[in-house]
Scaffold this motif. Structure first.
Motif, short mmCIF file in Angstrom:
data_model
loop_
_atom_site.label_atom_id
_atom_site.label_comp_id
_atom_site.label_asym_id
_atom_site.label_seq_id
_atom_site.Cartn_x
_atom_site.Cartn_y
_atom_site.Cartn_z
N ARG A 1 0.85 -1.19 0.00
CA ARG A 1 0.00 0.00 0.00
C ARG A 1 0.89 1.24 0.00
NH1 ARG A 1 -1.63 2.42 4.68
NH2 ARG A 1 -0.22 2.08 6.42
N MET B 1 0.87 12.71 1.85
CA MET B 1 -0.54 12.39 2.12
C MET B 1 -0.84 12.40 3.62
SD MET B 1 -1.25 9.20 -0.40
CE MET B 1 -2.91 8.79 0.12
N GLY C 1 -6.09 0.88 18.52
CA GLY C 1 -5.56 -0.03 17.52
C GLY C 1 -5.86 -1.47 17.92
N ARG D 1 -0.10 -0.44 22.77
CA ARG D 1 1.20 0.24 22.80
C ARG D 1 1.01 1.72 23.07
NH1 ARG D 1 1.91 1.03 16.66
NH2 ARG D 1 -0.24 0.60 16.13
N LEU E 1 -10.02 6.66 11.46
CA LEU E 1 -8.92 6.49 10.50
C LEU E 1 -8.49 5.02 10.48
CD1 LEU E 1 -6.79 9.73 11.13
CD2 LEU E 1 -8.06 9.12 9.06
N GLN F 1 -13.52 -6.84 10.23
CA GLN F 1 -13.68 -6.51 11.65
C GLN F 1 -14.16 -5.07 11.87
OE1 GLN F 1 -10.88 -8.31 10.56
NE2 GLN F 1 -12.04 -10.10 11.25
P1 NDP Z 1 -2.40 1.79 8.86
O1 NDP Z 1 -2.42 0.42 8.32
O2 NDP Z 1 -1.09 2.48 9.06
O3 NDP Z 1 -3.15 1.84 10.26
C1 NDP Z 1 -4.31 1.13 10.50
C2 NDP Z 1 -4.62 1.16 11.98
O4 NDP Z 1 -5.89 0.57 12.20
C3 NDP Z 1 -3.61 0.40 12.84
O5 NDP Z 1 -3.32 1.15 14.00
C4 NDP Z 1 -4.36 -0.87 13.19
O6 NDP Z 1 -4.01 -1.43 14.45
C5 NDP Z 1 -5.78 -0.36 13.27
N1 NDP Z 1 -6.75 -1.45 13.10
C6 NDP Z 1 -6.93 -2.25 12.03
N2 NDP Z 1 -7.89 -3.16 12.28
C7 NDP Z 1 -8.31 -2.93 13.55
C8 NDP Z 1 -9.26 -3.56 14.39
N3 NDP Z 1 -9.99 -4.60 13.97
N4 NDP Z 1 -9.42 -3.06 15.63
C9 NDP Z 1 -8.67 -2.03 16.07
N5 NDP Z 1 -7.74 -1.38 15.32
C10 NDP Z 1 -7.56 -1.84 14.07
O7 NDP Z 1 -3.35 2.69 7.92
P2 NDP Z 1 -3.27 4.26 7.61
O8 NDP Z 1 -3.22 4.99 8.88
O9 NDP Z 1 -2.22 4.54 6.61
O10 NDP Z 1 -4.67 4.49 6.83
C11 NDP Z 1 -5.90 4.21 7.46
C12 NDP Z 1 -7.05 4.30 6.46
O11 NDP Z 1 -7.32 5.65 6.11
C13 NDP Z 1 -6.81 3.63 5.10
O12 NDP Z 1 -6.98 2.24 5.18
C14 NDP Z 1 -7.88 4.30 4.24
O13 NDP Z 1 -9.08 3.57 4.31
C15 NDP Z 1 -8.09 5.66 4.90
N6 NDP Z 1 -7.62 6.76 4.04
C16 NDP Z 1 -8.52 7.70 3.62
C17 NDP Z 1 -8.12 8.76 2.83
C18 NDP Z 1 -9.06 9.84 2.42
O14 NDP Z 1 -8.69 10.67 1.58
N7 NDP Z 1 -10.25 9.91 2.96
C19 NDP Z 1 -6.72 8.89 2.39
C20 NDP Z 1 -5.85 7.86 2.92
C21 NDP Z 1 -6.31 6.83 3.71
P3 NDP Z 1 -2.50 -1.94 14.77
O15 NDP Z 1 -1.68 -0.67 14.85
O16 NDP Z 1 -2.61 -2.62 16.06
O17 NDP Z 1 -2.11 -2.81 13.59
#
Ligand code: NDP
Ligand code: OXD
Length: 309
Positions: free
Chosen positions: A86, A92, A163, A167, A194, A200
Motif C-alpha cells: 500500500r 498524504m 488499535g 502500545r 482512520l 472486523q
Molecule cells: P495503517 O495500516 O497504518 O493503520 C491502521 C490502523 O488501524 C492500525 O493502527 C491498526 O491497528 C488499526 N486497526 C486495524 N484493524 C483494527 C481492528 N480490527 N481493531 C482495532 N484497530 C484496528 O493505515 P493508515 O493509517 O495509513 O490508513 C488508514 C485508512 O485511512 C486507510 O486504510 C484508508 O481507508 C483511509 N484513508 C482515507 C483517505 C481519504 O482521503 N479519505 C486517504 C488515505 C487513507 P494496529 O496498529 O494494532 O495494527
C-alpha cells in the motif's frame, strides 16, 4: 519490465511522466490497452475491476494507488500469493492531518452553530471550552492516526488512539482491541475514524458505538464509507446523542443526489479529498518498492491479506 496502470479516478497524464522520469526502463500500459497480459509484471491500481489482476498470469507485485487496500482485497478473483503493497506517503499523511485538524477545530469551536446563527442574524456568544478540556479519540493507531494525534496533541487537545495491539508511542495514549474500545469511546467528545475497512471494522460507526460516546459528541469519518451505518448516524443526530458529523467518505461515491446527508444541517460533506494521492511524491515511493522487488530486498508497507490491511 511492464506495469499496468488502472485507476477509476486518476488520469494517466498525471502519472506517466512521473514514472517515466524516474524509471525509463519501465513500460507503462494504461488499462484497457493491456497488450499481451503475460508481459505485465506489476499492477498499479485503484479499484481494479474484479478479475483484472487474475487475468495477468505473470504478475509479480500489486501496488495500491492509495493508503487503503480494501478496493483490491474485495476482488473475489484476487490472485493468491502475489504480494500487495500500500502507499504510505508523508505528503498524504500531512494532508490527512490538515483535514483532521481543520474539522476538529471546526467542531471544537462550534463553527456549525455560529454559521447557523449568522444565517439567522443572531449575535450570541456560546460557552466555549479550551482544547485542553476536550478529548479527541482516534480509531486507528497507524500512519495517519499517529500523525493526526501528535499534531492535535500539539494544539493542546487530549488525544487517545485505538488499535489492535496495545502500545504507547511518543506520549500518545493507546487503547487496544474490542476490550479497550468502551474506555476510549467514553471519553471521546470528538471521534475520528482512520481505520482500514476490514471484516472486523465494517459498520463500526454504529448505534452501539455512538451509545458509548459522551452525549452530544461529534464524529469525523475520513476512512471509508463502509465504516458508517448511515441510518444509525441520522438517528443519533435526530435524538441529540451526536451533535454533528463530518464525512469525507461514503458507501456510494460520488454521494448520490437524493442522499439525506447532502442537506442535513448537522453534517458536513466533502468529496473524498482528505488526503488525495499526489503523483510527484508518490511515484518515487511506488518505484522504490518495484526496485526492492527486482533486487530481492524486503518490500515496504506490505499488506497482510488475512488481516485485511
Ligand atoms: P495503517 O495500516 O497504518 O493503520 C491502521 C490502523 O488501524 C492500525 O493502527 C491498526 O491497528 C488499526 N486497526 C486495524 N484493524 C483494527 C481492528 N480490527 N481493531 C482495532 N484497530 C484496528 O493505515 P493508515 O493509517 O495509513 O490508513 C488508514 C485508512 O485511512 C486507510 O486504510 C484508508 O481507508 C483511509 N484513508 C482515507 C483517505 C481519504 O482521503 N479519505 C486517504 C488515505 C487513507 P494496529 O496498529 O494494532 O495494527
Ligand atoms: C486512500 C484514499 O486510501 O485516498 O489513499 O482513500
Amino acid at each position: 519490465m511492464a506495469l499496468l496502470f488502472r485507476s477509476s479516478v486518476d488520469s494517466e497524464a498525471r502519472w506517466k511522466p512521473q514514472l517515466a522520469r524516474l524509471m525509463p526502463e519501465l513500460e507503462v500500459r494504461i488499462c484497457p490497452e493491456i497488450g499481451d497480459p503475460a508481459e505485465i509484471d506489476y499492477a498499479l491500481v485503484w479499484h481494479p475491476e474484479p478479475g483484472l489482476l487474475a487475468s495477468l498470469p505473470n504478475l509479480k507485485l500489486i501496488l495500491s494507488l492509495g493508503a487503503g487496500v480494501d478496493h483490491i482485497l474485495c476482488d473475489p478473483h484476487l490472485p493468491r500469493g502475489v504480494p500487495i503493497v500500500r502507499l504510505v506517503d508523508p505528503y498524504m499523511t500531512d494532508a490527512m492531518s490538515e483535514y483532521i485538524i481543520l474539522q476538529v477545530l471546526r467542531l471544537h469551536r462550534q463553527d456549525l452553530d455560529y454559521r447557523t446563527q449568522q444565517e439567522k442574524g443572531i449575535w450570541l456568544e456560546l460557552d466555549q471550552k479550551n482544547s485542553a478540556e476536550r478529548t479527541v479519540g482516534i480509531l486507528g493507531f497507524g500512519a495517519l492516526g499517529q500523525d493526526a494525534g501528535r499534531k492535535l496533541q500539539g494544539l493542546g487537545f487530549n488525544v487517545a488512539l485505538w488499535g489492535r495491539r496495545q502500545r504507547t508511542v511518543e506520549g500518545l495514549r493507546g487503547y487496544a482491541g474490542r476490550a479497550g474500545l468502551p474506555a476510549l469511546l467514553g471519553r471521546s467528545e470528538i471521534l475520528v475514524c482512520l481505520l482500514p475497512l476490514t471484516a472486523q471494522t465494517e459498520g463500526i460507526l454504529s448505534a452501539s458505538t455512538f451509545a458509548m460516546l459522551p452525549k452530544g459528541a461529534a464524529l469525523i469519518n475520513a476512512a471509508r464509507g463502509g465504516h458508517l451505518v448511515e441510518q444509525d448516524l441520522l438517528a443519533a443526530l435526530a435524538s441529540g446523542r451526536l451533535s454533528a458529523a463530518v464525512l469525507d467518505v461514503f458507501r456510494d461515491e460520488p454521494l448520490p443526489g437524493g442522499q439525506p446527508f447532502w442537506h442535513h444541517p448537522r453534517i458536513v460533506v466533502t468529496p473524498h479529498i482528505a488526503a488525495a494521492t499526489h503523483p510527484p511524491t508518490a511515484a518515487p515511493i511506488i518505484l522504490d518498492n518495484i526496485r526492492r522487488f527486482e533486487e530481492g530486498r524486503p518490500l515496504l508497507n506490505r499488506v497482510d491479506p488475512a488481516q485485511g490491511y
